[in-house]
Scaffold this motif. Structure first.
Motif, PDB file in Angstrom:
ATOM      1  N   SER A   1       0.864  -1.182   0.000  1.00 47.20           N
ATOM      2  CA  SER A   1       0.000   0.000   0.000  1.00 47.20           C
ATOM      3  C   SER A   1       0.896   1.226   0.000  1.00 47.20           C
ATOM      4  N   GLN A   2       0.360   2.360  -0.447  1.00 49.04           N
ATOM      5  CA  GLN A   2       1.183   3.559  -0.601  1.00 49.04           C
ATOM      6  C   GLN A   2       0.298   4.789  -0.676  1.00 49.04           C
ATOM      7  N   LYS A   3       0.745   5.893  -0.088  1.00 47.84           N
ATOM      8  CA  LYS A   3       0.051   7.173  -0.180  1.00 47.84           C
ATOM      9  C   LYS A   3       0.887   8.149  -0.987  1.00 47.84           C
ATOM     10  N   GLY A   4       0.218   8.989  -1.772  1.00 49.67           N
ATOM     11  CA  GLY A   4       0.936   9.985  -2.556  1.00 49.67           C
ATOM     12  C   GLY A   4      -0.003  10.660  -3.538  1.00 49.67           C
ATOM     13  N   ILE A   5       0.572  11.193  -4.613  1.00 56.44           N
ATOM     14  CA  ILE A   5      -0.200  11.920  -5.614  1.00 56.44           C
ATOM     15  C   ILE A   5      -0.395  11.071  -6.870  1.00 56.44           C
ATOM     16  N   ALA A   6      -1.646  11.038  -7.331  1.00 54.06           N
ATOM     17  CA  ALA A   6      -1.953  10.371  -8.604  1.00 54.06           C
ATOM     18  C   ALA A   6      -2.061  11.417  -9.701  1.00 54.06           C
ATOM     19  N   SER A   7      -1.585  11.063 -10.883  1.00 53.75           N
ATOM     20  CA  SER A   7      -1.732  11.912 -12.065  1.00 53.75           C
ATOM     21  C   SER A   7      -2.275  11.025 -13.184  1.00 53.75           C
ATOM     22  N   TRP A   8      -2.365  11.566 -14.401  1.00 53.58           N
ATOM     23  CA  TRP A   8      -2.873  10.732 -15.493  1.00 53.58           C
ATOM     24  C   TRP A   8      -2.207  11.121 -16.809  1.00 53.58           C
ATOM     25  N   TYR A   9      -2.230  10.180 -17.754  1.00 53.82           N
ATOM     26  CA  TYR A   9      -1.679  10.455 -19.080  1.00 53.82           C
ATOM     27  C   TYR A   9      -2.651   9.934 -20.132  1.00 53.82           C
TER      28      TYR A   9
ATOM     29  N   VAL B   1      -1.779  -2.464 -13.553  1.00 51.60           N
ATOM     30  CA  VAL B   1      -0.493  -1.833 -13.854  1.00 51.60           C
ATOM     31  C   VAL B   1       0.134  -2.513 -15.073  1.00 51.60           C
ATOM     32  N   ASN B   2       0.323  -1.746 -16.137  1.00 52.49           N
ATOM     33  CA  ASN B   2       0.980  -2.296 -17.329  1.00 52.49           C
ATOM     34  C   ASN B   2       2.092  -1.397 -17.854  1.00 52.49           C
ATOM     35  N   ASP B   3       2.467  -0.376 -17.046  1.00 49.44           N
ATOM     36  CA  ASP B   3       3.479   0.573 -17.510  1.00 49.44           C
ATOM     37  C   ASP B   3       4.301   1.074 -16.322  1.00 49.44           C
ATOM     38  N   ARG B   4       5.407   1.751 -16.608  1.00 54.60           N
ATOM     39  CA  ARG B   4       6.263   2.319 -15.575  1.00 54.60           C
ATOM     40  C   ARG B   4       6.112   3.839 -15.534  1.00 54.60           C
ATOM     41  N   GLY B   5       6.220   4.405 -14.323  1.00 56.09           N
ATOM     42  CA  GLY B   5       6.071   5.836 -14.108  1.00 56.09           C
ATOM     43  C   GLY B   5       5.151   6.050 -12.919  1.00 56.09           C
ATOM     44  N   PRO B   6       4.800   7.283 -12.586  1.00 56.90           N
ATOM     45  CA  PRO B   6       5.327   8.543 -13.139  1.00 56.90           C
ATOM     46  C   PRO B   6       6.656   8.910 -12.481  1.00 56.90           C
ATOM     47  N   PHE B   7       7.556   9.475 -13.235  1.00 58.76           N
ATOM     48  CA  PHE B   7       8.886   9.782 -12.718  1.00 58.76           C
ATOM     49  C   PHE B   7       8.987  11.255 -12.314  1.00 58.76           C
ATOM     50  N   ILE B   8       8.028  11.654 -11.483  1.00 57.12           N
ATOM     51  CA  ILE B   8       7.970  13.005 -10.937  1.00 57.12           C
ATOM     52  C   ILE B   8       7.839  12.894  -9.421  1.00 57.12           C
ATOM     53  N   ARG B   9       8.528  13.732  -8.697  1.00 55.58           N
ATOM     54  CA  ARG B   9       8.566  13.678  -7.238  1.00 55.58           C
ATOM     55  C   ARG B   9       7.159  13.689  -6.632  1.00 55.58           C
ATOM     56  N   ASP B  10       6.947  12.822  -5.664  1.00 59.35           N
ATOM     57  CA  ASP B  10       5.710  12.696  -4.892  1.00 59.35           C
ATOM     58  C   ASP B  10       4.579  11.995  -5.635  1.00 59.35           C
TER      59      ASP B  10
ATOM     60  N   ILE C   1       1.417   7.143  -8.886  1.00 65.01           N
ATOM     61  CA  ILE C   1       0.732   6.353  -9.908  1.00 65.01           C
ATOM     62  C   ILE C   1       0.242   7.268 -11.012  1.00 65.01           C
ATOM     63  N   ASP C   2       0.338   6.805 -12.254  1.00 66.98           N
ATOM     64  CA  ASP C   2      -0.131   7.525 -13.425  1.00 66.98           C
ATOM     65  C   ASP C   2      -1.306   6.747 -14.008  1.00 66.98           C
ATOM     66  N   LEU C   3      -2.477   7.322 -14.015  1.00 67.13           N
ATOM     67  CA  LEU C   3      -3.685   6.637 -14.448  1.00 67.13           C
ATOM     68  C   LEU C   3      -3.980   6.878 -15.923  1.00 67.13           C
ATOM     69  N   SER C   4      -4.661   5.939 -16.548  1.00 71.89           N
ATOM     70  CA  SER C   4      -5.163   6.167 -17.902  1.00 71.89           C
ATOM     71  C   SER C   4      -6.246   7.244 -17.846  1.00 71.89           C
ATOM     72  N   TYR C   5      -6.578   7.789 -19.001  1.00 72.36           N
ATOM     73  CA  TYR C   5      -7.600   8.832 -19.045  1.00 72.36           C
ATOM     74  C   TYR C   5      -8.928   8.334 -18.464  1.00 72.36           C
TER      75      TYR C   5
ATOM     76  N   GLY D   1      -6.006  17.365 -12.711  1.00 72.77           N
ATOM     77  CA  GLY D   1      -4.755  16.774 -13.180  1.00 72.77           C
ATOM     78  C   GLY D   1      -4.109  15.845 -12.172  1.00 72.77           C
ATOM     79  N   THR D   2      -4.236  16.140 -10.904  1.00 72.10           N
ATOM     80  CA  THR D   2      -3.659  15.306  -9.846  1.00 72.10           C
ATOM     81  C   THR D   2      -4.616  15.266  -8.653  1.00 72.10           C
ATOM     82  N   ALA D   3      -4.362  14.315  -7.752  1.00 72.64           N
ATOM     83  CA  ALA D   3      -5.143  14.228  -6.517  1.00 72.64           C
ATOM     84  C   ALA D   3      -4.388  13.342  -5.533  1.00 72.64           C
ATOM     85  N   PRO D   4      -4.543  13.589  -4.222  1.00 67.99           N
ATOM     86  CA  PRO D   4      -3.934  12.713  -3.225  1.00 67.99           C
ATOM     87  C   PRO D   4      -4.700  11.390  -3.183  1.00 67.99           C
ATOM     88  N   VAL D   5      -3.966  10.291  -3.175  1.00 71.87           N
ATOM     89  CA  VAL D   5      -4.608   8.974  -3.188  1.00 71.87           C
ATOM     90  C   VAL D   5      -3.891   8.016  -2.240  1.00 71.87           C
ATOM     91  N   LYS D   6      -4.573   6.927  -1.948  1.00 70.33           N
ATOM     92  CA  LYS D   6      -3.935   5.793  -1.318  1.00 70.33           C
ATOM     93  C   LYS D   6      -4.204   4.593  -2.210  1.00 70.33           C
TER      94      LYS D   6
END
Length: 253
Positions: A62-70, A118-127, A130-134, A146-151
């Motif tokens: 498990s992990q807490k941090g920021i989610a983004s998407w591509y 999970v089928n890809d690697r990233g996101p390579f940005i601090r904090d 996870i990078d989500l599909s659209y 664009g981003t949100a705090p997630v667990k």
């Protein structure tokens, strides 16, 4: 090298190369080239000067941090596990979780939850963790911000694919064990796939064709060998590469 082996290598290399070019036969040229990295996705890799060590198991993660998407910029490109990125599928990128792991993502701002693979690697940005599909980001309601705090919680893998049913069962993913084979080419023309399969069967006895359909159309993937250990599959892939199969790579089945 014996003459018959030399002849086989030449024919094998020629047929595989045909999968990577467009010709009048109508073949799409959809052969998958060997990826630069080894198929063992637990190997350490380096991005922007930083090393990342993928996990061999997702059990209890498990992990807490920021989610983004591509989205559109990467739509149609190859992902870390060799699949084609589909922005309308429920997938995600993570730096270290085993590829193929299903993950529950909880948006801590609005309480929404989704499940992605999970089928890809990233996101390579601090904090960012996870990078989500659209599509996944849209369901989580973060496409606007664009981003949100997630667990996130690693669920494991399911042999029958994703289901929203509460009865779906996940089991811990162990990337080293499973069902593996080696893919040497992908064709749009059935006859071309059969020709390569027959030649491989004559030498290795276990070649087969797997049909795959995506937004590009239908493809006939030629694969050879059946293994339950990734390392054994990788050794066989190396054997094929030495024989002239320049497009060979390991896949799970």
């Amino acid at each position: 090298m014996k003459l018959k082996n030399l002849i086989f290598c030449f024919m094998f290399a020629f047929i595989c190369s045909c999968a990577g070019s467009v010709g009048s036969s109508g073949d799409s040229g959809a052969a998958y080239k060997k990826r630069a990295s080894a198929p063992a996705h637990t190997k350490q890799y380096k991005i922007n000067g930083k090393y990342y060590q993928p996990l061999a198991s997702a059990r209890g993660f498990s992990q807490k941090g920021i989610a983004s998407w591509y989205g559109k910029k990467f739509h149609g490109r190859k992902t870390a596990n060799g699949e084609i990125y589909d922005m309308y599928a429920m997938t995600a990128a993570h730096k270290t979780l085993p590829l193929g792991t299903w993950v529950r993502v909880h948006n801590l701002n609005n309480g929404r939850k989704i499940v992605v693979r999970v089928n890809d690697r990233g996101p390579f940005i601090r904090d960012r963790i996870i990078d989500l599909s659209y599509k996944a980001a849209k369901k989580l309601k973060i496409t606007g911000t664009g981003t949100a705090p997630v667990k996130i919680y690693a669920l494991g893998k399911t042999a029958k694919g994703f289901s929203t049913s509460k009865t779906v069962k996940y089991k811990p993913l162990n990337y080293w064990k499973g069902n593996f084979t080696v893919q040497v080419g992908a064709f749009k023309v059935w006859k071309n796939a059969v020709n390569l399969k027959d030649k491989l069967s004559g030498r290795y006895g276990s070649a087969h064709i797997k049909t795959h359909t995506d937004y590009r159309g239908k493809f006939y993937r030629v694969r050879v060998g059946k293994y339950t250990d990734l390392k054994d599959a990788a050794r066989f892939r190396d054997r094929l590469l030495r024989s002239g199969a320049g497009n060979a790579f390991v896949v799970g089945e």
